[in-house]
Structure formats: C-alpha cells, structure tokens
Design an enzyme around this catalytic site. Sequence first.
Site, short mmCIF file in Angstrom:
data_model
loop_
_atom_site.label_atom_id
_atom_site.label_comp_id
_atom_site.label_asym_id
_atom_site.label_seq_id
_atom_site.Cartn_x
_atom_site.Cartn_y
_atom_site.Cartn_z
N CYS A 20 0.80 -1.04 0.03
CA CYS A 20 0.02 -0.09 0.19
C CYS A 20 0.91 1.06 -0.24
CB CYS A 20 -0.76 -0.24 1.09
SG CYS A 20 -1.54 -1.32 1.10
N HIS A 49 -2.86 7.13 2.47
CA HIS A 49 -4.03 5.42 2.14
C HIS A 49 -4.62 5.70 2.58
CE1 HIS A 49 -4.10 1.31 1.49
NE2 HIS A 49 -4.09 1.11 2.47
N ASN A 88 -10.25 -0.19 0.25
CA ASN A 88 -9.09 -0.43 0.33
C ASN A 88 -8.43 -0.52 -0.86
OD1 ASN A 88 -6.20 -0.62 0.82
ND2 ASN A 88 -6.54 -1.57 2.60
#
Length: 381
Positions: A103, A245, A275
């Site tokens: 990520c 993020h 996500n």
Amino acid sequence: MAVPEKVLTNDDLAAIVETTDEWIVTRTGIRERRIASERETTATLGLKAAQRALEIADMLPADLDMVIVATSTPENIFPSAASLIQAWLGANKAGAFDLSAACSGFVYAVNMAAQAIRSGSIKTAVVIGAETMSRILDWQDRGTCILFGDGAGAVVLRASGTPGGVLSAVLRSDGTGGDLLGIPTVGSLDMHVPDTLPNGHKLHKMHMNGSEVFKFATRVIAESVHQALEMANLSVRDVKLIVPHQANTRIIQAAARALKLDESLFMLNLDKYGNTSSASIPIALCEAVQQGKVQDGDHLVFVGFGGGLTWASMVVQWGAPEQEERQRFNRQRRQLSYVGAYWRGRLARLSRQVAEAIARIRPERGRMSRLRRRLDSYDIE
Ligand code: UT7
C-alpha cells in the site's frame, strides 16, 4: 483514475460472510467498493488511468520515458503490468517496471520517478497505482474481504523549470513485520507447496493481522509525516491537504489526533472504494483535484503504509508545468497511438507464429529430401 463499474455494498457482503453494514461502517468507514469484471485486470485498469492522466497532461505516449506500476496484484511475476501498459499505450521510447511495496507502493514509485527526472536521466514518467484485490481475497475471511476493492490511479510527472513537485520523501521498511500482512504465492523458494501452508495461510490469498497493522499504521503516519515536512523545511501549518492511504477512517482519525490536525485536512473517499492498496492515494488525489481541493502551489502530503511492512510519506508542491501551446491534434494522435499499438502487438505476435510455423516445416522438408535421395540411390520408387 479508473474504477470498475460493479459496486459491492456492505449488505452484499453480509450475504457472503457473517458481518453487517453497521459493523463495517463503524469499524472501517467503508460503505461500498468496486469489483473488477472478468475482463478487467490490474493492467487494463492501470491503462485506463494512464490514458486519462495523459489526456489531462495533454501528452503523447511516445513522449514518455518511463512507466512505473505500483501493484501487489500484477497479472504475472513477469512480464510486468508496466510492460503490458507500455505496449498498449504505444509508449515506444519508455522503460517499464512494476514496483512492489504494497500500500506504500505509489509513494515509493512517485519518488523513483521524481528522482530520475531530477537526476536528468529521464524527462517524463507516468506512475500508476493499480490493483485487483478482489482476485486475491479470501472471501471466507470476514477480517479482510470486507476491506478491499479494485481500481487504479495515475499521475504524469514531467521535468519543469518551475520550482515544486516532490519536495521530500521518507521511504521506510520493517521486514520483521512481514508475517502480519501478505499474499503467499508461488515464489522462487517453494514450487511444491500445499494450498494451505503450515501457518494456516492460504496460498494466493491475502492474510492480515488487522489489529497489529492498525497499531503500526497509527504510529508511523504521524512520525513519517513530521519527518517529511521537516526535510522540506515546512510545518503542518503549511499543508493544504493530506492524502493518506485509504485503509480505515479510525486510522486516519488517530493520525489526525497525533498530528494535532483537523480531520477535514485529510482527503477521505474510502466509503466509496474501500482499501484499493497502491491505488488508493492516486484515486483520492484525483477526486481531491476534481472537488477543487487542490490548487496550484499548494503543499500536499501523501502517506502510505502496509505490507512489508512498508510506509512512506512525501511532501509535494502541486502545480502543472507551464502549459506549452496545446497541440490541436494531440487527442487524435493519442487515439492513433493506442490503435497503432494494438495492431503492432497483433502483427508482432502473428509474424512470430508464422516464423515458428515455417521453422517447423523446414526441417521436415529437409528430412524428406534426404530420404528421397537415399531412396533414389537404391533406385526405389
Ligand atoms: O492496507 C494495508 C493496511 N491495512 C490496514 O491498515 C488495516 C488495519 N486494520 C484494521 O483496519 C482493523 O484492524 C480491522 C478493520 C481489520 C478490524 O477492526 P478491529 O477493530 O481491529 O477488529 P478486530 O480484528 O479486533 O475484531 C473485533 C471483533 C472480533 O470478534 P471477537 O473476537 O471480539 O468476538 C472479530 O471476530 O470483530 C469481529 N470481526 C467482525 N465482525 C463482523 C472481524 N471482522 C468482522 C466483520 N464483521 N467483518
């Protein structure tokens, strides 16, 4: 940005695993996510995002020097998703590679491109964060499958005489936490592994120790944002927007408290997309720009965290380089490049197949004529 059309709501998920819309919304902030269709892949989503970024930058694929794709869900170990996209774009003068930092990957990749431009080795790059997380989720594990979604985002970076761009970056890793989050897949160590590993993790399926990753994330966001700002000689007061993020609203709230900042300073859109790993920052950035939250000269902070463990913070001064005179035919030239790239690819594969077929026939013909000569020498019909 490019996201699949198919929407998967929390209620849809409640029909698959034991969960509720209320639990997911209160514990994560996520309401729905996008899921790739059978025809969509990491590279096709990345391609769309890259094409849109080139459109906005009004650049031709042939002008690109580098294509970098940050991803944890590439089609293959190689060829890279970046090479596929490079070919589909018709970016014939560009190098291409995938970058694996989970990520945090997008922030890592932007820094790689920015430093290559600063050093003078390249002038332009497209940096893409693209994922099809739905393909590697364990749809029986409610601790992970409710969190993730598919999508892609891209930015074009270009050399410019105007001060700004990437001002500082803090890239970090702590591999001792490698067991907390991962996708075990066939690697160079083990070719004959069972579907379920001795530690209980499923091959090709993502696993995560959510609460440990949660603690790690809240710790590193504030720390690395401070470090990146210090490197850029700026303070949090100079920051117009933080694009984190998009993992969990509670993580962002904790980071805001630790940085003593108002939550409104953080761009959040995880309610719509969940996500999306390395794609989450460029997707959030894209929507921030669309919503008018980012103006020329603004100082932005990008902060990513995830598998590895890895984390990365970056301070950017936003600004498009002075617009050279818009070329009237650029849009048509880009379309031509995509069509040309498609046919070049097909022709290259076809000519290889023809060459292989000819090579297969030739030795046959050679053997037949040798046999014929031997038969002739015996005077046999
Ligand atoms: O992108 C990479 C970075 N990733 C992240 O940043 C993710 C970080 N972690 C998180 O966001 C959170 O840890 C989660 C959202 C994954 C989990 O939230 P949590 O508050 O840490 O929950 P938990 O794992 O401590 O579980 C609490 C309870 C458990 O039940 P018991 O043992 O207390 O009875 C879980 O079994 O919630 C249960 N639970 C669920 N219940 C309903 C876990 N997942 C679900 C679910 N629906 N989907």
